[in-house]
Design a protein around this motif. Structure first.
Motif, short mmCIF file in Angstrom:
data_model
loop_
_atom_site.label_atom_id
_atom_site.label_comp_id
_atom_site.label_asym_id
_atom_site.label_seq_id
_atom_site.Cartn_x
_atom_site.Cartn_y
_atom_site.Cartn_z
N PRO A 156 -2.50 73.59 19.81
CA PRO A 156 -2.52 75.06 19.94
C PRO A 156 -1.64 75.53 21.09
CG PRO A 156 -4.51 74.11 20.87
CD PRO A 156 -3.78 72.97 20.20
N SER A 157 -1.29 76.80 21.04
CA SER A 157 -0.46 77.39 22.09
C SER A 157 -0.99 78.79 22.38
CB SER A 157 1.00 77.48 21.63
OG SER A 157 1.23 78.66 20.88
N PRO A 158 -0.47 79.46 23.38
CA PRO A 158 -0.89 80.85 23.62
C PRO A 158 -0.57 81.78 22.46
CG PRO A 158 0.19 79.96 25.57
CD PRO A 158 0.39 78.96 24.47
N LEU A 159 0.33 81.34 21.57
CA LEU A 159 0.72 82.14 20.40
C LEU A 159 0.34 81.42 19.11
CD1 LEU A 159 2.31 83.92 22.43
CD2 LEU A 159 4.07 84.13 20.70
N GLY A 160 -0.81 80.84 19.07
CA GLY A 160 -1.27 80.16 17.86
C GLY A 160 -0.80 78.72 17.85
N THR A 161 0.37 78.48 17.20
CA THR A 161 0.91 77.12 17.15
C THR A 161 2.38 77.07 17.54
OG1 THR A 161 1.33 77.40 14.77
CG2 THR A 161 -0.72 76.29 15.40
N TYR A 162 2.91 78.16 18.09
CA TYR A 162 4.31 78.21 18.48
C TYR A 162 4.44 77.90 19.97
CZ TYR A 162 4.72 80.74 14.06
OH TYR A 162 4.65 81.11 12.74
N HIS A 163 5.29 76.93 20.29
CA HIS A 163 5.47 76.48 21.67
C HIS A 163 6.91 76.71 22.13
CE1 HIS A 163 1.65 74.05 21.93
NE2 HIS A 163 1.78 74.18 20.61
N SER A 164 7.08 76.80 23.43
CA SER A 164 8.40 76.83 24.04
C SER A 164 8.82 75.40 24.36
CB SER A 164 8.37 77.67 25.32
OG SER A 164 9.45 77.32 26.18
N THR B 56 0.01 91.62 24.34
CA THR B 56 1.27 91.00 24.74
C THR B 56 1.11 90.28 26.07
OG1 THR B 56 2.02 93.04 25.80
CG2 THR B 56 2.64 92.70 23.49
N ILE B 57 1.95 89.26 26.30
CA ILE B 57 1.95 88.56 27.58
C ILE B 57 3.39 88.31 28.01
CG2 ILE B 57 -0.30 87.45 27.33
CD1 ILE B 57 1.13 84.93 26.38
N GLY B 58 3.63 88.34 29.29
CA GLY B 58 4.95 88.08 29.82
C GLY B 58 5.24 86.60 29.94
N LEU B 59 6.44 86.28 30.35
CA LEU B 59 6.87 84.89 30.42
C LEU B 59 6.05 84.08 31.42
CD1 LEU B 59 8.87 82.68 29.63
CD2 LEU B 59 10.45 83.57 31.37
N ASP B 60 5.77 84.63 32.60
CA ASP B 60 4.98 83.90 33.59
C ASP B 60 3.62 83.50 33.02
OD1 ASP B 60 7.09 84.47 35.23
OD2 ASP B 60 5.94 85.54 36.74
N ALA B 61 2.95 84.44 32.36
CA ALA B 61 1.63 84.17 31.80
C ALA B 61 1.72 83.18 30.65
CB ALA B 61 0.98 85.47 31.33
N PHE B 62 2.77 83.30 29.85
CA PHE B 62 2.93 82.37 28.73
C PHE B 62 3.08 80.93 29.24
CE2 PHE B 62 5.50 79.89 25.81
CZ PHE B 62 4.82 80.07 24.61
N VAL B 63 3.91 80.74 30.25
CA VAL B 63 4.11 79.40 30.80
C VAL B 63 2.82 78.88 31.42
CG1 VAL B 63 5.34 78.07 32.57
CG2 VAL B 63 6.58 79.72 31.14
N GLU C 205 -0.33 79.70 30.72
CA GLU C 205 -1.31 79.38 29.69
C GLU C 205 -0.91 78.11 28.93
OE1 GLU C 205 -2.63 82.48 27.13
OE2 GLU C 205 -2.56 84.00 28.71
N SER C 206 0.37 77.92 28.71
CA SER C 206 0.84 76.71 28.05
C SER C 206 0.48 75.49 28.89
CB SER C 206 2.35 76.76 27.82
OG SER C 206 2.70 77.82 26.94
N PHE C 207 0.68 75.58 30.20
CA PHE C 207 0.34 74.48 31.10
C PHE C 207 -1.13 74.13 30.99
CE2 PHE C 207 4.33 73.97 32.87
CZ PHE C 207 4.33 73.11 33.96
#
Length: 332
Positions: free
Chosen positions: A140-148, A289-296, A298-300
């Motif tokens: 899983p990812s912060p956007l379902g199943t899409y990862h950076s 929506t979430i910004g880049l800092d939050a996305f990174v 949450e991914s961590f």
């Protein structure tokens, strides 16, 4: 024999067995089944708009073979249809085979492609076990199943989140090939469409002239799905209404995850750019929506909770084998 017949009739829509469903009152047009992934819903809705009176049945690919249903039984339920439009699906849903085997049983079935186009979102990847399409095990990812890919590779290289955020810039994108992704994405889409006899080369040219036509790597905008529905109808001998579907129906895929077009990529293609991500949302709920800092960040948190051996991705394997890319992440 009577029991077997009753089960067969139970699998057919009511209006196709002589009884009319409440949502089909007054409909007397062709009976059309649409089989596919999340894109198929938009195609089915477009068919309803473009073919007035059509009795349309949407069959999500995720339901195929459910309850131990065999391919012959499934094909039998579709014989009541005047037309069957299906995206390709692999063996695994049914023991007897995939969409090719179904087409042998339904020669009039028309295949239409699954739209995957990565040029607008070259950083988006899936992570996990992709060996069985019918039983995918994705992280899983912060956007379902899409990862950076940048975020995941930075994590695996031991970089802190703030350094990874700093990698989202034009010079890094250029070295990673993100600014040269169009030709390969176009070639892949055209090749996959030609493989099933549904050449999208002219369509892709038209879509690209209209700007951004993807919400993320595998969610096209409704205008794309409307074009596919219109073409399916024409090839089936049904003249579609000359209308733009997106003017008459909501784009259901807007409720799902939206990946931004990073500004350097957006400048290249002349579209709006940002680093704001949108989560998948429940119907009727406000978008989040979430910004880049939050996305990174949450991914961590997700990666730290995952067994390291599950964090697999072809892109990451390729980067790990490249001294230039390893150096890029180590020195950036």
């Amino acid at each position: 024999m009577a029991l077997r017949l009753s089960r067969l009739l139970a699998a057919v829509p009511r209006s196709w067995t002589g009884r009319r469903g409440s949502d089909e009152i007054g409909l007397n047009g062709p009976r059309i089944a649409v089989i596919g992934n999340c894109q198929a819903k938009g195609v089915a809705e477009a068919v309803r708009i473009l073919a007035p009176g059509a009795r349309v049945r949407l069959i999500p690919m995720s339901t195929l073979g459910r309850g131990g249903q065999r391919l012959d039984a499934f094909a039998a339920t579709l014989k009541a249809c005047d037309h069957v439009f299906s995206q390709p699906f692999p063996a695994g849903f049914f023991p007897e085979g995939g969409s090719d085997a179904l087409r042998e049983r339904l020669p009039r079935m028309r295949l239409f492609p699954s739209i995957v186009f990565t040029a607008f979102h070259p950083d988006a990847v899936y992570v996990g076990d992709l060996t069985s399409v019918a039983r995918v095990k994705l992280v899983p990812s912060p956007l379902g199943t899409y990862h950076s890919a940048i975020t995941l590779f930075g994590f695996l290289k031991g970089l802190p989140p703030e350094r990874i955020v700093g990698l989202f810039r034009e010079a890094v994108f250029s070295q990673l090939g993100y600014l040269d992704a169009w030709d390969l994405a176009a070639a892949d889409l055209i090749a996959s469409s030609r493989a099933i006899g549904f050449d999208l080369s002219d369509d892709l040219l038209r879509w690209s002239r209209g700007g951004q036509f993807m919400h993320n790597i595998n969610h096209p905008r409704l205008t794309v799905l409307g074009d596919i529905a219109a073409r399916l109808l024409r090839e089936a001998g049904i003249a579609p209404r000359p209308v733009a579907v997106e003017a008459y129906a909501p784009d259901a895929l807007l409720d799902d995850a939206i990946w931004p077009v990073y500004p350097p990529v957006a400048t290249l293609y002349g579209v709006a750019g940002s680093t704001v991500f949108k989560r998948r949302q429940r119907r009727g709920a406000a978008p989040e929506t979430i910004g880049l800092d939050a996305f990174v960040a949450e991914s961590f948190a997700i990666y730290q909770a995952q067994p390291r051996e599950t964090l697999t991705c072809h892109r990451i394997e390729h980067w790990a084998a490249s001294p230039e890319i390893r150096t890029l992440f180590e020195t950036a």
